[in-house]
Design a protein around this motif. Structure first.
Motif, PDB file in Angstrom:
ATOM      1  N   ALA A 175       0.835  -1.211   0.000  1.00  0.00           N
ATOM      2  CA  ALA A 175       0.000   0.000   0.000  1.00  0.00           C
ATOM      3  C   ALA A 175       0.865   1.255   0.000  1.00  0.00           C
ATOM      4  CB  ALA A 175      -0.932  -0.013   1.207  1.00  0.00           C
ATOM      5  N   ASP A 176       1.952   1.245   0.771  1.00  0.00           N
ATOM      6  CA  ASP A 176       2.861   2.399   0.798  1.00  0.00           C
ATOM      7  C   ASP A 176       3.479   2.624  -0.580  1.00  0.00           C
ATOM      8  OD1 ASP A 176       2.368   2.846   3.451  1.00  0.00           O
ATOM      9  OD2 ASP A 176       4.192   1.837   4.174  1.00  0.00           O
ATOM     10  N   LEU A 177       3.854   1.525  -1.245  1.00  0.00           N
ATOM     11  CA  LEU A 177       4.434   1.640  -2.586  1.00  0.00           C
ATOM     12  C   LEU A 177       3.409   2.201  -3.571  1.00  0.00           C
ATOM     13  CD1 LEU A 177       6.638   1.169  -4.696  1.00  0.00           C
ATOM     14  CD2 LEU A 177       5.845  -1.209  -4.877  1.00  0.00           C
ATOM     15  N   ASP A 178       2.178   1.707  -3.504  1.00  0.00           N
ATOM     16  CA  ASP A 178       1.136   2.219  -4.404  1.00  0.00           C
ATOM     17  C   ASP A 178       0.960   3.727  -4.212  1.00  0.00           C
ATOM     18  OD1 ASP A 178       0.710  -0.289  -5.423  1.00  0.00           O
ATOM     19  OD2 ASP A 178      -1.134  -0.677  -4.296  1.00  0.00           O
ATOM     20  N   ARG A 179       0.976   4.179  -2.964  1.00  0.00           N
ATOM     21  CA  ARG A 179       0.822   5.613  -2.703  1.00  0.00           C
ATOM     22  C   ARG A 179       2.022   6.397  -3.249  1.00  0.00           C
ATOM     23  NH1 ARG A 179      -1.728   3.617   2.106  1.00  0.00           N
ATOM     24  NH2 ARG A 179       0.279   3.497   3.188  1.00  0.00           N
ATOM     25  N   ALA A 180       3.211   5.813  -3.090  1.00  0.00           N
ATOM     26  CA  ALA A 180       4.412   6.485  -3.590  1.00  0.00           C
ATOM     27  C   ALA A 180       4.392   6.579  -5.111  1.00  0.00           C
ATOM     28  CB  ALA A 180       5.660   5.738  -3.115  1.00  0.00           C
ATOM     29  N   LEU A 181       3.903   5.530  -5.779  1.00  0.00           N
ATOM     30  CA  LEU A 181       3.799   5.556  -7.245  1.00  0.00           C
ATOM     31  C   LEU A 181       2.814   6.644  -7.690  1.00  0.00           C
ATOM     32  CD1 LEU A 181       3.673   1.718  -7.985  1.00  0.00           C
ATOM     33  CD2 LEU A 181       5.554   3.270  -8.545  1.00  0.00           C
ATOM     34  N   ALA A 182       1.670   6.699  -7.014  1.00  0.00           N
ATOM     35  CA  ALA A 182       0.665   7.696  -7.379  1.00  0.00           C
ATOM     36  C   ALA A 182       1.199   9.110  -7.147  1.00  0.00           C
ATOM     37  CB  ALA A 182      -0.608   7.467  -6.569  1.00  0.00           C
ATOM     38  N   LYS A 183       1.885   9.313  -6.039  1.00  0.00           N
ATOM     39  CA  LYS A 183       2.446  10.631  -5.730  1.00  0.00           C
ATOM     40  C   LYS A 183       3.475  11.038  -6.773  1.00  0.00           C
ATOM     41  CE  LYS A 183       4.764  13.159  -2.012  1.00  0.00           C
ATOM     42  NZ  LYS A 183       5.322  13.048  -0.621  1.00  0.00           N
ATOM     43  N   ALA A 184       4.305  10.078  -7.189  1.00  0.00           N
ATOM     44  CA  ALA A 184       5.335  10.389  -8.185  1.00  0.00           C
ATOM     45  C   ALA A 184       4.709  10.724  -9.536  1.00  0.00           C
ATOM     46  CB  ALA A 184       6.288   9.203  -8.318  1.00  0.00           C
ATOM     47  N   MET A 185       3.692   9.982  -9.919  1.00  0.00           N
ATOM     48  CA  MET A 185       3.028  10.279 -11.190  1.00  0.00           C
ATOM     49  C   MET A 185       2.388  11.660 -11.142  1.00  0.00           C
ATOM     50  SD  MET A 185       0.046   8.211 -13.286  1.00  0.00           S
ATOM     51  CE  MET A 185      -1.312   9.101 -12.521  1.00  0.00           C
ATOM     52  N   ASP A 186       1.732  11.982 -10.015  1.00  0.00           N
ATOM     53  CA  ASP A 186       1.114  13.303  -9.860  1.00  0.00           C
ATOM     54  C   ASP A 186       2.160  14.413  -9.946  1.00  0.00           C
ATOM     55  OD1 ASP A 186      -1.350  12.126  -9.521  1.00  0.00           O
ATOM     56  OD2 ASP A 186      -1.361  12.287  -7.332  1.00  0.00           O
ATOM     57  N   ALA A 187       3.357  14.118  -9.465  1.00  0.00           N
ATOM     58  CA  ALA A 187       4.422  15.125  -9.445  1.00  0.00           C
ATOM     59  C   ALA A 187       5.132  15.233 -10.789  1.00  0.00           C
ATOM     60  CB  ALA A 187       5.429  14.792  -8.344  1.00  0.00           C
ATOM     61  N   GLY A 188       4.750  14.403 -11.752  1.00  0.00           N
ATOM     62  CA  GLY A 188       5.355  14.473 -13.069  1.00  0.00           C
ATOM     63  C   GLY A 188       6.715  13.831 -13.177  1.00  0.00           C
ATOM     64  N   VAL A 189       7.002  12.851 -12.296  1.00  0.00           N
ATOM     65  CA  VAL A 189       8.280  12.134 -12.366  1.00  0.00           C
ATOM     66  C   VAL A 189       8.374  11.425 -13.703  1.00  0.00           C
ATOM     67  CG1 VAL A 189       9.636  10.239 -11.389  1.00  0.00           C
ATOM     68  CG2 VAL A 189       8.472  11.861  -9.877  1.00  0.00           C
ATOM     69  N   THR A 190       9.486  11.593 -14.386  1.00  0.00           N
ATOM     70  CA  THR A 190       9.625  11.052 -15.740  1.00  0.00           C
ATOM     71  C   THR A 190      10.296   9.689 -15.732  1.00  0.00           C
ATOM     72  OG1 THR A 190      11.742  12.197 -16.010  1.00  0.00           O
ATOM     73  CG2 THR A 190       9.753  13.334 -16.765  1.00  0.00           C
TER      74      THR A 190
END
Length: 267
Positions: A175-190
């Motif tokens: 669950a922590d990883l899923d949240r980190a992935l979503a946060k990174a995508m929202d932040a525009g991580v390439t």
């Protein structure tokens, strides 16, 4: 030794068959003086008397309970030997061995169940750990699909020794990883960036709770997360487009390690 006729006593072969002891063992016991046949035939062959058989029976019993040959000889021949004490000590060792075997048997039962069921958790435990959307039939379906693979065996071995609390820790990491992935995508991580590659490595580490995941296997998982309706619904339910974005960062990391995502296979 006194002589005897060929019909007196039992031969080594006859004693071996009667007691279930190898001829080689009987010869060895004879050589070390533990159990020597008392008679010989006129042709020089050894014969065992009724008294010899009684001693041999005791040797077999003592050996069966785990006494070494030196200890057996002392018990039989040393008039000062503490026979009850030796037997009590051996009984204690046997009790410890039985306890170890019982633990081993219980572990084997869990291993068998894990290979057959995947998760050794009740439906209620699964729902509490993985959430109400969790399908308790999922592990059985996974076994039907992947039960013959190395990865299922690795998963079952981990599952067999894992408690509900440990599964909760795994679920929390996912669950922590899923949240980190979503946060990174929202932040525009390439894809291909240091942060994206770090998340890809973190995914491999978290996934190792199930079975070891190579980079090529991770590429295949990324494809499945995007293409499979169930996985896509999970990731896109966290953030629309997350399944496709996750595949893109996995593919970019694979290319950095010399792997062509278009040709990667499950290995």
């Amino acid at each position: 030794m006194p002589d005897s006729t060929d019909t007196d006593g039992l031969t080594v072969g006859q004693v071996s068959a009667r007691l279930g002891v190898t001829v080689r063992a009987l010869h060895h016991w004879d050589e070390i003086g533990l159990a020597r046949p008392s008679l010989r035939t006129t042709a020089g062959y050894r014969l065992y008397t009724a008294g010899d058989l009684e001693r041999l029976h005791r040797i077999v019993v003592y050996r069966e309970i785990g006494l070494g040959l030196d200890r057996i000889q002392a018990v039989l021949d040393d008039s000062t030997a503490d026979v009850p004490g030796a037997l009590r000590a051996q009984r204690h060792q046997i009790a410890e061995r039985i306890e170890r075997l019982q633990r081993l048997s219980a572990g084997l039962d869990r291993m068998i169940d894990a290979h057959e069921r995947g998760l050794l958790l009740t439906a209620e435990q699964q729902a509490a750990i993985f959430g109400p959307q969790w399908d308790p039939d999922g592990p059985a379906q996974a076994r039907e699909r992947y039960g013959d693979t190395t990865q299922w065996r690795q998963y079952a071995e981990r599952s067999a020794s894992r408690t509900a609390e440990e599964w909760q820790a795994v679920a929390d990491e996912v669950a922590d990883l899923d949240r980190a992935l979503a946060k990174a995508m929202d932040a525009g991580v390439t894809p291909g960036s240091e942060e994206a590659n770090h998340l890809v490595e973190r995914h491999r580490e978290v996934f190792a709770s199930y079975f070891p995941l190579s980079r090529q296997m991770q590429v295949c998982l990324g494809r499945m997360y995007e293409a499979d309706p169930g996985f896509a619904a999970h990731y896109d339910g966290i953030r629309p487009g997350l399944a496709t974005w996750f595949r893109s960062i996995v593919d970019a990391a694979a290319r950095a390690h010399g792997i062509d995502p278009d040709t990667a296979t499950w290995q």
